[in-house]
Design a protein around this motif. Structure first.
Motif, mmCIF file in Angstrom:
data_model
loop_
_atom_site.group_PDB
_atom_site.id
_atom_site.type_symbol
_atom_site.label_atom_id
_atom_site.label_comp_id
_atom_site.label_asym_id
_atom_site.label_seq_id
_atom_site.Cartn_x
_atom_site.Cartn_y
_atom_site.Cartn_z
ATOM 1 N N SER A 242 -5.314 4.766 -6.236
ATOM 2 C CA SER A 242 -6.265 3.716 -5.882
ATOM 3 C C SER A 242 -6.594 2.846 -7.092
ATOM 4 C CB SER A 242 -7.554 4.330 -5.327
ATOM 5 O OG SER A 242 -7.315 4.920 -4.072
ATOM 6 N N GLN A 243 -6.617 3.449 -8.274
ATOM 7 C CA GLN A 243 -6.890 2.678 -9.492
ATOM 8 C C GLN A 243 -5.803 1.642 -9.734
ATOM 9 O OE1 GLN A 243 -7.364 5.541 -12.644
ATOM 10 N NE2 GLN A 243 -8.955 6.663 -11.566
ATOM 11 N N VAL A 244 -4.555 2.010 -9.442
ATOM 12 C CA VAL A 244 -3.442 1.077 -9.603
ATOM 13 C C VAL A 244 -3.504 0.004 -8.532
ATOM 14 C CG1 VAL A 244 -0.940 0.841 -9.690
ATOM 15 C CG2 VAL A 244 -2.019 2.896 -10.631
ATOM 16 N N ILE A 245 -3.726 0.422 -7.287
ATOM 17 C CA ILE A 245 -3.773 -0.511 -6.163
ATOM 18 C C ILE A 245 -4.884 -1.538 -6.345
ATOM 19 C CG2 ILE A 245 -4.242 -0.694 -3.680
ATOM 20 C CD1 ILE A 245 -2.841 1.963 -3.307
ATOM 21 N N GLN A 246 -5.987 -1.102 -6.941
ATOM 22 C CA GLN A 246 -7.145 -1.975 -7.093
ATOM 23 C C GLN A 246 -6.794 -3.267 -7.820
ATOM 24 O OE1 GLN A 246 -9.959 -0.721 -5.726
ATOM 25 N NE2 GLN A 246 -11.134 -2.594 -6.032
ATOM 26 N N THR A 247 -5.836 -3.211 -8.739
ATOM 27 C CA THR A 247 -5.447 -4.409 -9.487
ATOM 28 C C THR A 247 -4.536 -5.320 -8.673
ATOM 29 O OG1 THR A 247 -3.488 -3.370 -10.467
ATOM 30 C CG2 THR A 247 -5.578 -3.101 -11.641
ATOM 31 N N LEU A 248 -3.959 -4.793 -7.607
ATOM 32 C CA LEU A 248 -3.007 -5.565 -6.810
ATOM 33 C C LEU A 248 -3.628 -6.083 -5.520
ATOM 34 C CD1 LEU A 248 0.072 -3.182 -7.194
ATOM 35 C CD2 LEU A 248 -0.316 -5.332 -8.406
ATOM 36 N N ASN A 249 -4.300 -5.197 -4.796
ATOM 37 C CA ASN A 249 -4.877 -5.558 -3.511
ATOM 38 C C ASN A 249 -6.030 -4.604 -3.211
ATOM 39 O OD1 ASN A 249 -5.452 -6.153 -0.826
ATOM 40 N ND2 ASN A 249 -3.322 -6.576 -0.323
ATOM 41 N N PRO A 250 -7.251 -4.968 -3.598
ATOM 42 C CA PRO A 250 -8.408 -4.073 -3.445
ATOM 43 C C PRO A 250 -8.634 -3.605 -2.012
ATOM 44 C CG PRO A 250 -8.961 -5.944 -4.833
ATOM 45 C CD PRO A 250 -7.613 -6.234 -4.245
ATOM 46 N N GLU A 251 -8.235 -4.409 -1.028
ATOM 47 C CA GLU A 251 -8.474 -4.037 0.363
ATOM 48 C C GLU A 251 -7.682 -2.793 0.770
ATOM 49 O OE1 GLU A 251 -7.665 -7.343 2.838
ATOM 50 O OE2 GLU A 251 -9.223 -8.628 1.968
ATOM 51 N N ILE A 252 -6.503 -2.621 0.188
ATOM 52 C CA ILE A 252 -5.648 -1.498 0.572
ATOM 53 C C ILE A 252 -6.251 -0.176 0.118
ATOM 54 C CG2 ILE A 252 -3.357 -0.472 0.303
ATOM 55 C CD1 ILE A 252 -2.217 -3.235 -0.005
ATOM 56 N N ALA A 253 -6.963 -0.175 -1.009
ATOM 57 C CA ALA A 253 -7.564 1.058 -1.509
ATOM 58 C C ALA A 253 -8.537 1.663 -0.501
ATOM 59 C CB ALA A 253 -8.274 0.789 -2.834
ATOM 60 N N ASP A 254 -9.138 0.839 0.342
ATOM 61 C CA ASP A 254 -10.076 1.324 1.355
ATOM 62 C C ASP A 254 -9.367 1.911 2.567
ATOM 63 O OD1 ASP A 254 -12.230 0.482 -0.197
ATOM 64 O OD2 ASP A 254 -12.227 -1.530 0.698
ATOM 65 N N MET A 255 -8.040 1.837 2.588
ATOM 66 C CA MET A 255 -7.279 2.326 3.741
ATOM 67 C C MET A 255 -6.643 3.682 3.457
ATOM 68 S SD MET A 255 -5.566 -1.320 4.878
ATOM 69 C CE MET A 255 -4.913 -0.673 6.427
ATOM 70 N N ILE A 256 -7.207 4.419 2.489
ATOM 71 C CA ILE A 256 -6.720 5.742 2.137
ATOM 72 C C ILE A 256 -7.725 6.792 2.591
ATOM 73 C CG2 ILE A 256 -6.160 7.310 0.232
ATOM 74 C CD1 ILE A 256 -5.123 4.903 -1.315
ATOM 75 N N ILE A 257 -7.251 7.823 3.285
ATOM 76 C CA ILE A 257 -8.075 8.963 3.674
ATOM 77 C C ILE A 257 -7.645 10.152 2.820
ATOM 78 C CG2 ILE A 257 -8.730 10.558 5.519
ATOM 79 C CD1 ILE A 257 -8.116 8.375 7.530
ATOM 80 N N PRO A 258 -8.503 10.625 1.915
ATOM 81 C CA PRO A 258 -8.117 11.768 1.068
ATOM 82 C C PRO A 258 -7.999 13.053 1.882
ATOM 83 C CG PRO A 258 -9.970 10.548 0.131
ATOM 84 C CD PRO A 258 -9.812 10.087 1.539
ATOM 85 N N ILE A 259 -6.958 13.826 1.623
ATOM 86 C CA ILE A 259 -6.782 15.139 2.253
ATOM 87 C C ILE A 259 -7.588 16.167 1.466
ATOM 88 C CG2 ILE A 259 -5.112 16.964 2.791
ATOM 89 C CD1 ILE A 259 -2.972 14.823 3.029
ATOM 90 N N GLY A 260 -8.198 17.094 2.175
ATOM 91 C CA GLY A 260 -8.881 18.195 1.502
ATOM 92 C C GLY A 260 -10.388 18.106 1.519
ATOM 93 N N ARG A 261 -10.942 17.023 2.021
ATOM 94 C CA ARG A 261 -12.393 16.910 2.133
ATOM 95 C C ARG A 261 -12.854 17.485 3.471
ATOM 96 N NH1 ARG A 261 -13.621 10.770 -0.179
ATOM 97 N NH2 ARG A 261 -12.851 11.152 -2.310
ATOM 98 N N PRO A 262 -14.124 17.914 3.553
ATOM 99 C CA PRO A 262 -14.623 18.492 4.802
ATOM 100 C C PRO A 262 -14.533 17.545 5.997
ATOM 101 C CG PRO A 262 -16.108 18.988 2.990
ATOM 102 C CD PRO A 262 -15.107 18.024 2.452
ATOM 103 N N ASP A 263 -14.615 16.239 5.732
ATOM 104 C CA ASP A 263 -14.605 15.270 6.837
ATOM 105 C C ASP A 263 -13.250 14.590 7.026
ATOM 106 O OD1 ASP A 263 -14.667 13.809 4.485
ATOM 107 O OD2 ASP A 263 -15.947 12.234 5.305
ATOM 108 N N SER A 264 -12.204 15.097 6.380
ATOM 109 C CA SER A 264 -10.896 14.434 6.454
ATOM 110 C C SER A 264 -10.380 14.353 7.887
ATOM 111 C CB SER A 264 -9.873 15.164 5.572
ATOM 112 O OG SER A 264 -10.213 15.065 4.208
ATOM 113 N N LEU A 265 -10.417 15.482 8.609
ATOM 114 C CA LEU A 265 -9.913 15.484 9.982
ATOM 115 C C LEU A 265 -10.763 14.588 10.875
ATOM 116 C CD1 LEU A 265 -7.820 16.550 11.961
ATOM 117 C CD2 LEU A 265 -9.309 18.513 12.402
ATOM 118 N N PHE A 266 -12.065 14.556 10.621
ATOM 119 C CA PHE A 266 -12.944 13.680 11.403
ATOM 120 C C PHE A 266 -12.572 12.215 11.176
ATOM 121 C CE2 PHE A 266 -16.724 10.942 11.538
ATOM 122 C CZ PHE A 266 -17.090 11.105 12.871
#
Length: 302
Positions: free
Chosen positions: A154-178
């Motif tokens: 996301s740090q790399v993407i932020q310099t190219l297209n900040p909107e795309i960084a918001d389209m990532i769902i991290p695996i391993g969080r309690p709410d990931s499946l939700f």
């Protein structure tokens, strides 16, 4: 554990991504293409573990003795796709010649207003999905990624297209499946790569290149729990500016039976592995798992 790909392979990949991103943004793609050769040579010479992993993989797919020129070509193809990633993430899909095959199969699964899973791999470039935005701006893709890597990339993407960084769902969080379920209900596509096992992943054993290998069970487990279609995605770099995208319908959805759950997950994962092997044999230098994939399964070649 220190040899696991999350600690070994991704570190070098992310450094290469950052390096090529800076070069491309400063000097442009033609200069970046020229610099790929010394950059590739450097990594071939000084990344011993990744070089050995490349050799071990190429032994299985290239029908001739593997020399340094084969390994160099493997590395260079990877570096070229990273260079192109800068343009793809910046919305410059028009710069490339992209042949899309099976697009209607994907669109058919979205007609009911519910989303689907797009199951990719480390074969070619997953960022080619950005090309869909040019012709289908109403389609939204959320990418499932391991949390540590999601933050770094996301740090790399932020310099190219900040909107795309918001389209990532991290695996391993309690709410990931939700978050995944919510995205599917909104008609969004869930993109995930299915050919690497993380440390805590549930996994299944399937046949891949005539050996028993471990693949993550997560993608098929999610698909079965949510009863969503699974479409396979392969974005192959053909050289230069040319890419081919393949969409293939794996399943329109399946129900997990409590008694036979793991048998079902194994069977669907095997079908995925079969198609991945097929496309990998067609484009052997496009598979970018630069860690000892075979060692993790106990199947290192002699």
């Amino acid at each position: 554990m220190s040899r696991h790909w999350l600690k070994q392979s991704e570190r070098g990949s992310l450094f290469l991504i950052r390096l090529i991103t800076r070069i491309t943004l400063l000097l442009g793609r033609p200069a970046g293409r020229l610099l790929l050769y010394p950059i590739t040579l450097y990594f071939v010479l000084f990344s011993r573990e990744a070089r050995n992993a490349s050799r071990n993989y190429l032994k299985r797919v290239v029908p001739q003795p593997i020399g340094m020129r084969h390994i160099f070509r493997h590395y260079h193809t990877f570096a070229a796709t990273i260079l192109d990633r800068v343009y793809l993430l910046s919305g410059r899909q028009d710069y490339f010649n992209i042949d899309i095959r099976g697009e209607t199969l994907l669109l058919e699964q979205l007609k009911g207003g519910r989303g689907c899973m797009l199951l990719g791999s480390h074969l070619g470039s997953f960022e080619l999905l950005r090309s869909l935005a040019a012709t289908h701006p109403d389609i939204s893709v959320k990418a499932l990624m391991y949390e540590e890597n999601a933050e770094k990339i996301s740090q790399v993407i932020q310099t190219l297209n900040p909107e795309i960084a918001d389209m990532i769902i991290p695996i391993g969080r309690p709410d990931s499946l939700f978050q995944v379920q919510e995205a599917v209900e909104l008609g969004e596509i869930i993109g995930i790569l299915g050919d690497r096992v993380a440390l805590d992943d549930k996994q299944v054993k399937v046949r891949f290149f005539d050996q028993t290998c471990r693949f993550p069970a997560g993608p098929m487990l999610i698909a079965g729990l949510l009863k969503i279609p699974v479409v396979l995605f392969f974005g192959i770099h053909q050289g230069g500016r040319d890419y081919t995208i393949h969409f293939e319908l794996l399943t329109e959805g399946f129900h997990l039976d409590r008694e036979q759950r793991w048998q079902q997950i194994t069977e669907w994962t095997q079908r995925y592995a079969n198609r991945l092997e097929h496309h990998t044999r067609q484009a052997p230098y496009n598979w970018f798992n630069f860690y000892d994939f075979w060692d993790e399964t106990g199947n290192t070649p002699k």
